[in-house]
Design a protein around this motif. Structure first.
Motif, PDB file in Angstrom:
ATOM      1  N   ARG A 124     -27.276 -22.700 -20.776  1.00 37.66           N
ATOM      2  CA  ARG A 124     -26.177 -22.645 -21.741  1.00 37.66           C
ATOM      3  C   ARG A 124     -26.653 -23.203 -23.079  1.00 37.66           C
ATOM      4  O   ARG A 124     -27.171 -24.305 -23.160  1.00 37.66           O
ATOM      5  CB  ARG A 124     -24.988 -23.460 -21.215  1.00 37.66           C
ATOM      6  N   LEU A 125     -26.464 -22.425 -24.153  1.00 37.73           N
ATOM      7  CA  LEU A 125     -26.866 -22.813 -25.492  1.00 37.73           C
ATOM      8  C   LEU A 125     -25.598 -23.179 -26.267  1.00 37.73           C
ATOM      9  O   LEU A 125     -24.704 -22.349 -26.433  1.00 37.73           O
ATOM     10  CB  LEU A 125     -27.600 -21.656 -26.186  1.00 37.73           C
ATOM     11  N   TYR A 126     -25.505 -24.436 -26.734  1.00 36.45           N
ATOM     12  CA  TYR A 126     -24.251 -24.879 -27.323  1.00 36.45           C
ATOM     13  C   TYR A 126     -24.509 -26.008 -28.316  1.00 36.45           C
ATOM     14  O   TYR A 126     -25.543 -26.673 -28.290  1.00 36.45           O
ATOM     15  CB  TYR A 126     -23.281 -25.359 -26.242  1.00 36.45           C
ATOM     16  N   PHE A 127     -23.517 -26.194 -29.235  1.00 36.11           N
ATOM     17  CA  PHE A 127     -23.535 -27.300 -30.179  1.00 36.11           C
ATOM     18  C   PHE A 127     -22.734 -28.469 -29.599  1.00 36.11           C
ATOM     19  O   PHE A 127     -21.764 -28.270 -28.873  1.00 36.11           O
ATOM     20  CB  PHE A 127     -22.904 -26.906 -31.518  1.00 36.11           C
ATOM     21  N   THR A 128     -23.132 -29.704 -29.961  1.00 32.84           N
ATOM     22  CA  THR A 128     -22.390 -30.911 -29.574  1.00 32.84           C
ATOM     23  C   THR A 128     -22.063 -31.688 -30.841  1.00 32.84           C
ATOM     24  O   THR A 128     -22.937 -31.931 -31.665  1.00 32.84           O
ATOM     25  CB  THR A 128     -23.228 -31.793 -28.632  1.00 32.84           C
ATOM     26  N   SER A 129     -20.783 -32.097 -30.973  1.00 32.96           N
ATOM     27  CA  SER A 129     -20.368 -32.858 -32.148  1.00 32.96           C
ATOM     28  C   SER A 129     -20.432 -34.349 -31.853  1.00 32.96           C
ATOM     29  O   SER A 129     -20.564 -34.782 -30.710  1.00 32.96           O
ATOM     30  CB  SER A 129     -18.944 -32.462 -32.558  1.00 32.96           C
ATOM     31  N   SER A 130     -20.298 -35.154 -32.917  1.00 35.42           N
ATOM     32  CA  SER A 130     -20.306 -36.605 -32.747  1.00 35.42           C
ATOM     33  C   SER A 130     -19.082 -37.073 -31.962  1.00 35.42           C
ATOM     34  O   SER A 130     -19.088 -38.155 -31.376  1.00 35.42           O
ATOM     35  CB  SER A 130     -20.346 -37.290 -34.114  1.00 35.42           C
ATOM     36  N   GLY A 131     -18.013 -36.260 -31.929  1.00 37.54           N
ATOM     37  CA  GLY A 131     -16.828 -36.613 -31.174  1.00 37.54           C
ATOM     38  C   GLY A 131     -16.833 -36.101 -29.752  1.00 37.54           C
ATOM     39  O   GLY A 131     -15.835 -36.243 -29.036  1.00 37.54           O
ATOM     40  N   GLY A 132     -17.909 -35.504 -29.303  1.00 35.35           N
ATOM     41  CA  GLY A 132     -18.017 -35.021 -27.937  1.00 35.35           C
ATOM     42  C   GLY A 132     -17.590 -33.581 -27.750  1.00 35.35           C
ATOM     43  O   GLY A 132     -17.628 -33.061 -26.635  1.00 35.35           O
TER      44      GLY A 132
END
Length: 843
Positions: A280-288
């Motif tokens: 799975r290719l995905y972005f993660t933010s600082s807020g989870g």
């Protein structure tokens, strides 16, 4: 005997009690300390010990415990790189990481050493070791992990530290952020540290063109494409993940213009691009928060036998691959951007070429009248004219017979290059309009509209559904069928041809005898003289053959930079008894600009020899090839250092030293050179930095000589230079008018002043104009007049008196009146502190 037994029993009992106490103390201590999440990259035994080495032999590699990954040398064409390979099967391996792809390939005698200080490659026996990576602490061991990560550990320092919370990250004490965690729950929870070993280096932190499962790319980082599937040197494209969104930007290697933007942003601040071990290719933010960017749905039944990688391929496509280790297969499961027609990929072909699909594969073809500049005919980079066409500005007669237009059908993608559009036109009107326009070199006719184009042409592609006709302006008139001739005319022509043939044969025979004499007795003597001069290192510039430069630059593969009339390559040439790294500039300007640039640089830089002037080592004037050989300035230009991110800028003391060195170089050209020289193109890109941070002036293609009887007078010449650095008195070439301007050495002083202000502010003059609608000079003056100079340095640490001195020097140099500007001799003395800096007036 009884006493001895009692003593032994007492000893063992005491040892048991001490161990119990120690265990209890450690258990209590562990309850009061917060530890990071469980590290999935924890090294496993056996470890690679310091002092280990590998060679270019296939069996000499550091293998992961599963046998899926191998760290060591891998071979490509004429040499070896150091990297990590994924072993898919006994016959298939995939390169997933390359160490320092900017270096040239190593020979088969090279070997890699793992030392306390770093990873070093020795190219051959008794050669000087080349550092691939140096460690921040002394290493004790290393491991090739089963997820493809090569890690180096040290027993020095303190254990991992982190804090639990809604958005935390695990960080080793020496510094590098390793894995974001969402909360202290589940797999992302905190655990006690059971080892004092710390990771001080790992390959995951230095990705080349690939990220693997369980790896992530922090925002602000890049991936650089490889040159090809079988060539892992640096390619033509960069994939950038900027902070503050969820988009991926695709750039050309030497361009600031985006080729693609995924446009996936949704307003959240994403910090990491992750590739999970499930594909799975995905972005993660600082807020989870998470955001998927691929449509791939992994098969859970095969998750234990799958290895995933996301590779930025050489055709500017970011692809997700799945490797099945059970059936030994590889499958491409997603690509970004998802383009069915590869010719729609921007920048896939070079300038003056177009793309066409052949059996579904993209192939590049040169426009009519152009030829491939690459010696590798299997791939088109840029195309140049086969025959140079004259500039019609210099023609007094009509262009009929001098030029002709050649047609090319169904070419799309160049519409946005048009500088003028004619409505309600026909094919004939469009062709003639371009033929009679000196600025027009091509035209596109579609939907009764005529689009005039200039060179270079880019982004063209063949599309049979695009009903257009492209006209290319070429030199020479089109062949016209001859009128039928009478019998008498045929006889006269036959007689004339017979006489001409007889005369030609005699001329050829005589020329052959003369040529043989010249070749045998004079050419050999000239070649010997040329070779004899080349043996003497002190005699410079020396002549190089095109073949020498081609081999020394590895087929002109490693590009250092590009300019208006040439491209600079890295090469290694035999000079004296040593092989010396050099920079080779190959000129390829439009019309005769390349020849003029060559003549100007050879004539002017050959007269200059100074510590702050780039040294000319040699040249090549071989047929149509014009190349100039300079000393290699390994730290590139001043522009690269002052316009990059804040953390990478040179210190203030180093910047001041660079400005002083540049001023000394310009002063030498104006006052100390045998013939006074006006450079006319002083800018950060033409101030190059050597390995020891010495600054030197380069690029004399626009320079001008002052007459011997001129001291500080002006010379009449056509205005030249780069926008944003040209002095006001030189801005005379407007709307294509070739007016002459009174240009003096004070024009270089103005350009230098702009460089000083840009170095202080780390901002370009033209960018400030576009953003704030006022020039950099005006912005600096406002801060100077308001006594708010601290606003200019963007938080850099600098002493106030030193900052004020440089600002005042910059403002003095950019005065509108040339007579109000100081001469470079005074500028050097101000920088050195020998004379006071006067108070400037409003620029």
């Amino acid at each position: 005997m009884l006493l001895t037994n009692r003593l032994l029993l007492l000893f063992f009992f005491r040892a048991f009690c001490m161990k119990t106490i120690v265990d209890e103390v450690q258990a209590q201590a562990s309850k009061s300390i917060t530890y990071p999440a469980l590290d999935p990259n924890k090294p496993v035994e056996p470890a690679i010990t310091v002092g280990s080495s590998v060679t270019t032999d296939d069996n000499s590699s550091w293998i992961s415990s599963s046998g899926n990954f191998a760290f060591g040398f891998y071979g490509e064409s004429d040499g070896f790189f150091v990297g990590i390979r994924l072993v898919v099967s006994s016959t298939e391996t995939v390169v997933v990481w390359t160490a320092r792809p900017d270096l040239k390939r190593f020979s088969k005698d090279a070997f890699l050493n793992f030392t306390e200080e770093g990873l070093f490659v020795t190219p051959e026996k008794e050669a000087v070791a080349i550092p691939l990576f140096k460690f921040s602490l002394n290493a004790t061991s290393a491991n090739m992990l089963d997820n493809g990560n090569f890690v180096v550990t040290s027993k020095r320092g303190v254990p991992y530290e982190s804090s639990c919370g809604g958005s935390t990250m695990c960080r080793s004490a020496p510094g590098g952020t390793y894995k974001p965690i969402r909360s202290c729950k589940g797999d992302y929870g905190c655990r006690p540290s059971t080892s004092s070993n710390i990771i001080i280096w790992r390959s995951f932190d230095f990705p080349s063109d690939t990220i693997l499962g369980d790896q992530y790319l922090p925002c602000g980082s890049n991936l650089t494409s490889s040159a090809g599937e079988k060539d892992h040197s640096i390619g033509k494209y960069i994939l950038n993940f900027p902070c503050g969104g969820a988009s991926l930007f695709f750039y050309g290697l030497n361009s600031s213009r985006k080729e693609w933007d995924t446009g996936a942003s949704d307003g959240d601040d994403y910090k990491y691009l992750n590739l999970g071990d499930d594909g799975r290719l995905y972005f993660t933010s600082s807020g989870g928060n998470e955001k998927d960017i691929s449509d791939y749905k992994p098969n859970k039944d095969t998750s234990n036998v799958m290895i995933y990688r996301a590779t930025f391929d050489g055709d500017n496509i970011f692809r997700l691959y799945a490797h099945n280790l059970q059936d030994k297969s590889t499958k491409m499961v997603n690509e970004i951007p998802n383009i069915k027609d590869n010719c729609q990929t921007k920048g896939i072909c070079g300038v003056n070429s177009y793309c066409m699909l052949v059996y579904g594969n993209a192939e590049c073809k040169c426009m009519p009248g152009f030829e491939n500049m690459s010696r590798d005919l299997s791939k088109v980079t840029d195309c140049r004219r086969i025959k140079t066409i004259p500039s019609c500005f210099n023609l007094t007669n009509a262009t009929t017979g001098v030029f002709h237009m050649e047609e090319l059908q169904n070419i799309a993608g160049m519409e946005n290059l048009a500088y003028e559009e004619l409505s309600s036109a026909s094919k004939e009107v469009c062709s003639n309009a371009c033929l009679n326009d000196c600025n027009c070199y091509a035209a596109s006719f579609i939907d009764q509209k005529c689009l005039k184009l200039k060179l270079p042409l880019t982004s063209g592609r063949k599309d049979d559904n695009h009903p257009s006709v492209t006209f290319m302006k070429l030199a020479g008139a089109e062949s016209v069928p001859a009128e039928p001739q009478t019998r008498r005319e045929v006889c006269i022509v036959a007689i004339i041809l017979s006489v001409a043939t007889t005369i030609s044969i005699w001329i050829v025979v005589i020329a052959a005898f003369i040529g043989a004499y010249w070749f045998l007795f004079r050419k050999f003597r000239e070649e010997w003289r040329k070779w004899e001069l080349a043996l003497t290192e002190e005699i410079a510039p020396r002549y190089f053959s095109y073949e020498e430069l081609r081999k020394g630059s590895n087929e002109f593969n490693q590009v250092l930079g590009k300019g208006g009339y040439g491209t600079v390559f890295r090469a290694e040439l035999p000079i004296g008894d040593n092989t010396v790294p050099v920079a080779v500039k190959r000129l390829h300007g439009a019309e005769m600009e390349g020849e003029r640039e060559f003549q100007a640089e050879m004539r002017l830089i050959g007269r200059a020899y100074h510590a702050n002037i780039v040294r000319l080592l040699g040249f090549c004037h071989d047929g149509p090839s014009r190349l100039i050989v300079y000393e290699l300035m390994s730290r590139c230009s001043l522009a690269k250092h002052i316009f990059e991110s804040r953390g990478r800028r040179p210190s203030w003391e180093r910047r001041a030293a660079i400005l002083l060195a540049a001023a000394r170089g310009i002063h030498y050209l104006h006052c100390e050179c045998e013939t006074k020289i006006i450079h006319r193109d002083i800018k950060p890109e033409n101030i190059l930095i050597a390995e020891d941070w010495t600054a030197k002036i380069a690029d004399f293609g626009l320079a001008k000589l002052l007459n011997r009887n001129q001291t500080r007078a002006a010379t009449r010449t056509l205005a030249a230079g780069t926008e944003g650095y040209v002095a006001p008195e030189c801005e005379r070439d407007v709307d294509g008018r070739s007016e002459e301007a009174q240009v003096s050495e004070k024009a270089d002083v103005y350009s230098y002043g702009i460089v000083v202000l840009e170095t202080i502010c780390s901002k370009r003059n033209r960018e400030v104009k576009e953003l704030r609608k006022l020039s950099l000079c005006e912005m600096v003056w406002e801060s100077y007049a308001a006594n708010e100079l601290w606003k200019l340095v963007d938080g850099d640490e600098v002493a106030a008196p030193e900052l004020e001195k440089l600002v005042k020097i910059g403002l003095l140099c950019v005065q509108e009146d040339p007579d109000a500007r100081p001469v470079m001799e005074d500028v050097v003395m101000m920088l050195e502190g020998d004379i006071d800096v006067p108070t400037p007036s409003t620029p």
